[in-house]
Scaffold this active site. Structure first.
Site, PDB file in Angstrom:
ATOM      1  N   HIS A 116       0.999  -1.121  -0.093  1.00 29.85           N
ATOM      2  CA  HIS A 116      -0.064  -0.045   0.168  1.00 29.85           C
ATOM      3  C   HIS A 116       0.713   1.260   0.091  1.00 29.85           C
ATOM      4  O   HIS A 116       1.878   1.341  -0.210  1.00 29.85           O
ATOM      5  CB  HIS A 116      -0.982  -0.027   1.178  1.00 29.85           C
ATOM      6  CG  HIS A 116      -1.762  -1.396   1.304  1.00 29.85           C
ATOM      7  ND1 HIS A 116      -2.630  -1.819   0.119  1.00 29.85           N
ATOM      8  CD2 HIS A 116      -1.532  -2.396   1.949  1.00 29.85           C
ATOM      9  CE1 HIS A 116      -2.994  -3.001   0.729  1.00 29.85           C
ATOM     10  NE2 HIS A 116      -2.416  -3.494   1.777  1.00 29.85           N
ATOM     11  N   GLU A 141      -1.472   0.207   8.168  1.00 34.74           N
ATOM     12  CA  GLU A 141      -0.680  -0.823   7.384  1.00 34.74           C
ATOM     13  C   GLU A 141       0.502   0.005   6.732  1.00 34.74           C
ATOM     14  O   GLU A 141       1.501  -0.302   6.509  1.00 34.74           O
ATOM     15  CB  GLU A 141      -1.532  -1.544   6.571  1.00 34.74           C
ATOM     16  CG  GLU A 141      -0.958  -2.804   6.074  1.00 34.74           C
ATOM     17  CD  GLU A 141      -1.581  -3.718   5.195  1.00 34.74           C
ATOM     18  OE1 GLU A 141      -1.268  -4.774   4.482  1.00 34.74           O
ATOM     19  OE2 GLU A 141      -2.864  -3.651   4.961  1.00 34.74           O
ATOM     20  N   HIS A 193       3.067  -6.825   4.484  1.00 35.42           N
ATOM     21  CA  HIS A 193       1.860  -6.514   4.741  1.00 35.42           C
ATOM     22  C   HIS A 193       1.513  -6.878   6.226  1.00 35.42           C
ATOM     23  O   HIS A 193       2.254  -7.455   6.894  1.00 35.42           O
ATOM     24  CB  HIS A 193       0.734  -7.228   3.868  1.00 35.42           C
ATOM     25  CG  HIS A 193       0.691  -6.860   2.340  1.00 35.42           C
ATOM     26  ND1 HIS A 193       0.026  -5.873   2.002  1.00 35.42           N
ATOM     27  CD2 HIS A 193       1.542  -7.307   1.331  1.00 35.42           C
ATOM     28  CE1 HIS A 193       0.218  -5.758   0.572  1.00 35.42           C
ATOM     29  NE2 HIS A 193       1.043  -6.432   0.211  1.00 35.42           N
ATOM     30  N   GLU A 212       2.196 -11.508   5.578  1.00 31.65           N
ATOM     31  CA  GLU A 212       1.226 -10.968   6.709  1.00 31.65           C
ATOM     32  C   GLU A 212       2.097 -10.928   8.126  1.00 31.65           C
ATOM     33  O   GLU A 212       1.884 -12.101   8.822  1.00 31.65           O
ATOM     34  CB  GLU A 212      -0.312 -11.352   6.565  1.00 31.65           C
ATOM     35  CG  GLU A 212      -0.998 -11.349   5.530  1.00 31.65           C
ATOM     36  CD  GLU A 212      -1.538  -9.858   5.091  1.00 31.65           C
ATOM     37  OE1 GLU A 212      -1.159  -8.880   5.895  1.00 31.65           O
ATOM     38  OE2 GLU A 212      -2.304  -9.644   4.275  1.00 31.65           O
TER      39      GLU A 212
END
Length: 339
Positions: A129, A166, A221, A303
Site C-alpha cells: 500500500h 498498514e 503486509h 502478513e
C-alpha cells in the site's frame, strides 16, 4: 493488506519448512477457544536439497490479505476485528518509525556493503500500500489486469483501531529490512517509498521486480482480521496459467523462499504462525493476487500479524518488535539466496 479475493482454499495439511538440523525450538501458544501448539525445527545451515527440518502442526484457516471471512461482514469499518479500507493515517508519528529514504530505486539508507554474502544479489522489497492511497480512492479502485482477470489497482490497506496504518507499518519495516540486507552486500530496490501520490498498482509492483531481475521479492503486509485471530503467515503463489499470468517457473523457488522466511521469522520474533490462516503452518497459497500472478521471479507476501487484534497490535506498533521482524525476514532471504 485486507481485501477479499476470489480464491478460497480448503484446509491444507501442515507443510514442512526446509533445513537440515534436528529440533531446536519448541514453542506453545494459547489461542482463543483452544490450545494450539506449534513447533519449529531450526537450521544451522539451510539448503535447497529438499530435506525437511521443521514442521508446524495444523490449526485453522483463512485467506491472506483478506481473512477467509472470520466475521459476518468484513466490509463495515470501525468495528473491532473488521478490516477498514478507508482509515486515514494517524497524525502522530512514533519516534521509532524509520526515516523515509531519499532514493527508492536504490532502497537508500546508504549503499550496499562493499562485500558480504549477498554481494551481487538483488532483492526487491515491496511495502504494501501507500500512505497516500486514501486520498486517491478513484485511482486505486480502477481495474488492472492481473493475468487471469481484473482487480483493483491497490487498496488503502488496514489499520489498528487506534489509527496506525498498514502503509506506515510496511514502510517502516521496509526501511529496517533494507538496512539489514545492505549490510550483507545486497542491492535493495523498493517498489515505492511514499514518494508518489498513490500506488503503484499491483501489476506495476510485479513489473518492478521482473525488470530488476530480482533474485527475491518480498511484499510486506499486515492483516485486518477479527479480534482473536493472531500470528503471521507467508503467502506463496499458486500455479496459475492464463492470459499474462504464468507462475509455473516460480512456484518451486517461491515456496522455498517462503518456507525459509517463515522459519526464520518464527525463530527471531517468537511470534506464532497464524491461528486462522494456513492450518498452523504459517504458509498459505493464493492464485488471486496480481503481485504474485504476474511475477517472473521468486516472490512471496508476508502478513506479519493482525492489526485489529490488541495483542498483535502491541507487537506491530513496537519499534523493537519491528526490528526483530526485519531481522527474521533478512535471515530468511539470506538463507534462500545463499542456498
Amino acid at each position: 493488506m485486507s481485501y477479499v479475493g476470489p480464491d478460497s482454499h480448503p484446509p491444507r495439511p501442515p507443510r514442512r519448512f526446509r533445513g537440515g538440523r534436528p529440533l531446536a525450538v519448541a514453542l506453545a501458544v494459547l489461542v482463543p477457544g483452544a490450545l494450539a501448539g506449534y513447533l519449529l525445527m531450526d537450521t544451522a545451515s539451510d539448503s535447497k536439497d529438499g530435506k525437511p527440518a521443521r514442521t508446524l502442526p495444523s490449526a485453522s484457516r483463512s485467506e491472506q490479505g483478506s481473512p477467509s471471512k472470520p466475521s459476518a461482514d468484513a466490509s463495515k469499518p470501525d468495528k473491532p476485528g473488521k478490516p477498514d479500507k478507508s482509515t486515514k493515517p494517524s497524525k502522530s508519528k512514533p519516534a521509532d518509525d524509520a526515516k523515509p529514504s531519499a532514493d527508492p530505486t536504490k532502497g537508500s539508507g546508504g549503499r550496499p556493503a562493499a562485500s558480504g554474502p549477498l554481494k551481487g544479489k538483488v532483492v526487491v522489497v515491496d511495502p504494501g500500500h501507500n500512505p497516500g492511497n486514501f486520498k486517491h480512492t478513484a485511482e486505486i479502485n480502477r481495474q488492472v489486469n492481473i493475468g487471469t482477470n481484473s482487480k483493483e489497482c491497490d487498496t488503502t490497506g488496514t489499520s489498528t483501531n487506534r489509527g496506525y496504518t498498514e502503509a506506515r507499518f510496511t514502510l517502516d519495516l521496509a526501511h529496517r529490512l533494507r538496512d539489514l540486507l545492505h549490510r550483507q552486500g545486497a542491492t535493495v530496490r523498493f517498489t515505492h517509498d511514499a514518494d508518489r501520490p498513490f500506488g503503484p498498482c499491483v501489476d506495476e509492483r510485479a513489473r518492478i521486480g521482473n525488470e530488476a531481475r530480482a533474485d527475491a521479492v518480498v511484499s510486506l503486509h499486515a492483516d485486518g482480521s477479527a479480534v482473536g485471530n493472531r500470528g503471521f503467515h507467508v503467502i506463496l503463489p499458486a500455479k496459475v496459467r492464463g492470459g499474462a499470468a504464468d507462475t509455473s517457473a516460480i512456484v518451486g523457488p517461491s515456496r522455498d523462499l517462503g518456507e525459509r522466511i517463515a522459519g526464520k521469522f518464527l525463530s527471531v520474533t517468537k511470534s506464532a504462525p497464524s491461528n486462522y490462516v494456513g492450518g498452523g503452518t504459517g504458509l498459505d497459497v493464493r492464485g488471486d493476487l496480481g503481485g504474485l500472478n504476474l511475477s517472473k521471479v521468486p516472490k512471496v507476501f508476508i502478513e506479519c500479524g493482525n492489526m485489529r487484534d490488541p495483542k498483535d497490535e502491541a507487537l506491530l506498533t513496537s519499534g523493537a518488535w519491528r526490528q526483530k521482524a526485519a531481522q527474521g525476514l533478512s535471515d530468511g532471504i539470506e538463507s534462500f539466496l545463499r542456498g
